[in-house]
Design an enzyme around this catalytic site. Sequence first.
Site, short mmCIF file in Angstrom:
data_model
loop_
_atom_site.label_atom_id
_atom_site.label_comp_id
_atom_site.label_asym_id
_atom_site.label_seq_id
_atom_site.Cartn_x
_atom_site.Cartn_y
_atom_site.Cartn_z
N HIS A 39 13.82 -8.14 7.35
CA HIS A 39 13.87 -7.41 8.62
C HIS A 39 13.76 -8.38 9.79
O HIS A 39 12.65 -8.70 10.22
CB HIS A 39 12.72 -6.39 8.66
CG HIS A 39 12.76 -5.41 7.55
ND1 HIS A 39 12.37 -5.73 6.26
CD2 HIS A 39 13.14 -4.11 7.51
CE1 HIS A 39 12.51 -4.67 5.49
NE2 HIS A 39 12.98 -3.67 6.22
N GLU A 419 -9.60 12.52 5.61
CA GLU A 419 -9.75 11.82 4.32
C GLU A 419 -8.92 10.54 4.26
O GLU A 419 -9.37 9.51 3.74
CB GLU A 419 -9.34 12.72 3.15
CG GLU A 419 -10.20 13.95 2.94
CD GLU A 419 -9.80 15.12 3.84
OE1 GLU A 419 -8.79 15.00 4.57
OE2 GLU A 419 -10.51 16.14 3.83
#
Length: 687
Positions: A39, A419
């Site tokens: 990339h 969470e």
Amino acid sequence: MNIQSPSPIVSRPEVKHADMANAVRFLAIDAVEKAKSGHPGMPMGMADVATVLFSRFLKFDAADPAWPDRDRFVLSAGHGSMLLYALLYLTGYRDMTLDQLKAFRQWGSKTPGHPEYGHTPGVETTTGPLGQGIATAVGMALAERLLNARFGDDFVDHHTYVIAGDGCLMEGLSHEAISLAGHLRLNRLIVLFDDNQISIDGSTSLSCSDDQLARFRASGWSAWRIDGHDPETIAASIESARQNDRPSLIACRTIIGYGAPNRQGSEKAHGAPLGADEVAKTRLALNWPHQPFDVPARVAESWRRIGGRGRRARESWIERTKRLKAVSRSPFHDALNRRLPHDYAVAISRLRDRFGTERPTIATRQASQLVISAIAEALPNLLGGSADLTHSNLTQAQTQRSVRRDSFEGSYIHYGVREHAMAAAMNGVALHGGFIPYGGTFLSFADYSRPAIRLAALMGIRVIHVMTHDSIGLGEDGPTHQPVEHLASLRAIPNLLVFRPGDAVETAEAWDCALRAEANPSVLCLSRQALPTFREVAGEANLVARGAYVVVEPEGTRDVTLIATGSEVSLALEAAKLLAHDGVEAAVVSAPCFDLFRRQPQEYRAEVLGHAPRVGIEAAVEGDWSRWLGDDGEFVGMTGFGASASAEVLYREFRITPEAVALSAMRCMARSRMPARGCDVPHDENN
Ligand SMILES: Cc1ncc(C[n+]2csc(CCOP(=O)(O)OP(=O)(O)O)c2C)c(N)n1
């Protein structure tokens, strides 16, 4: 936001900024080109920001990537890994040679596709799954404040910088993370947002209309936008963020693929080599007439000096720690050290013995709370927490004070109903060093944390998940809350230790294993319902550490072996009694951690499993059990979702009972006595 005049902490590099940044840019371009994959767009776009950060602000010493008081730099946009590798090379990290850059993405190199912690010195955390880096950084910034509150500015005084892209901010995880960071006012956290308005599909306007500045501000951050290609503005902004009493988001408006005439500003620059022709045009456009991988000596030297600039700060930090008074030296070193103190070993073994003697009938979540209470003082670097289920998970000891934005002395984090961010932040805390993090939620919500748990396993870091309400045994909350597939799916994650202790003694032992496992995250799966203590300790070694062991060995030859985990071990013991009435000699094996059992020597495993047919019992779906049960074996457990009723009714209705186990055992025995073909064994469809 009013940007103050620049007052960078160090002087500007003597070489022109554009040359310094182009060195980074072209190393990334050339490495991607050589690898024929990668990339280039993000490193090209963020080279200016990264150059200003590394050359004028970042506190680090390339000679010692693990210096505890270094600034942390997290590349949350992990696909731009070449940006980081180029910086590590230029600043002189020993392992990051030019050959490594040339071997980008190749087998055995230090330059894998995405940055990997533990693989490449200087990489603070593994990134690639978008959103993880920024959330992990929240944990690092939190750990910094916690340690600072304990030991003061002389020893702990650093920043956590993050480069995150549109993708990281689109991920839901980022919202949990920024919300937590804003709430706790983690002002040492500075996010440099690669605000290039491009992701893989094209313009971000295809899918996102968020006002990111308003969003961050609403979560208690300072946020503003700058031109991400103007070095002086970047420097002024970073300086301003460093003075802030809140975490900061600097949206750096950049051009993806900056400098590539036909690719810049387009998704075409995101994830593919530019191609020889475009690379040549980019060299012309940015006035970089050098050969691939060639960095002019002047520029290279300037970068190398930046890599060594933190040396004096590091040495004086070492001197200060040497002068620390004995009384505070020991806790400081204990915190930075990974070893468990002697007092801890005494506390845990005392409690285990007490459980063995008193043999309480309590839920394993309760046993876990007693463990935490017993060890918290001996282990001051234990950092507890829960995702808003403290009173259900039983994760807070009385001595653990809650951490608040105005008081970081505590050792318990209220992560809120977040969470995923809890799991990622715990990764950051563990990576930062100084604490052993644990955090609680219900086992059925493990999936909310799973991507971060997987990364912890990949990184090999000690993070402890306390997951209670571990089966249909939780009862009336029903199938939404009753885990059935979670044990199997967590066990499928390599390097993750999944414990399901069956009584109080095993709970203490499982905690001990998790705390000693320095290179593994652990999940402690704990019951809501009370369980009898079947183990008598009498000076035995930690048996959970062997993964599975024989609880009952019959006097005669084994006719059958019953293997169970957690709450089903006591059920197996009942079944063995039923079988004994019929003259069947049943052994009972408790298997609290398959992963540890798999690591035992073959002879030990054979001894535990025996040669008789085997029945496995677990109030969950079968998953991988057949591996332990063999062709003659049977599994007694769940085949679908649970239901809303009392635990007692559910076990009966789903036929996870001593009687069902005994029947299964008889069937297995009958089958094993039959010739291999043509046997006609009655089968209970419900099993
Ligand atoms: C969780 C996750 N989902 C998807 C991907 C695949 N992916 C990698 S980069 C990317 C686009 C990211 O866009 P942005 O952050 O704007 O990066 P830029 O295009 O600016 O380099 C996607 C979808 C991923 N790495 N992680």
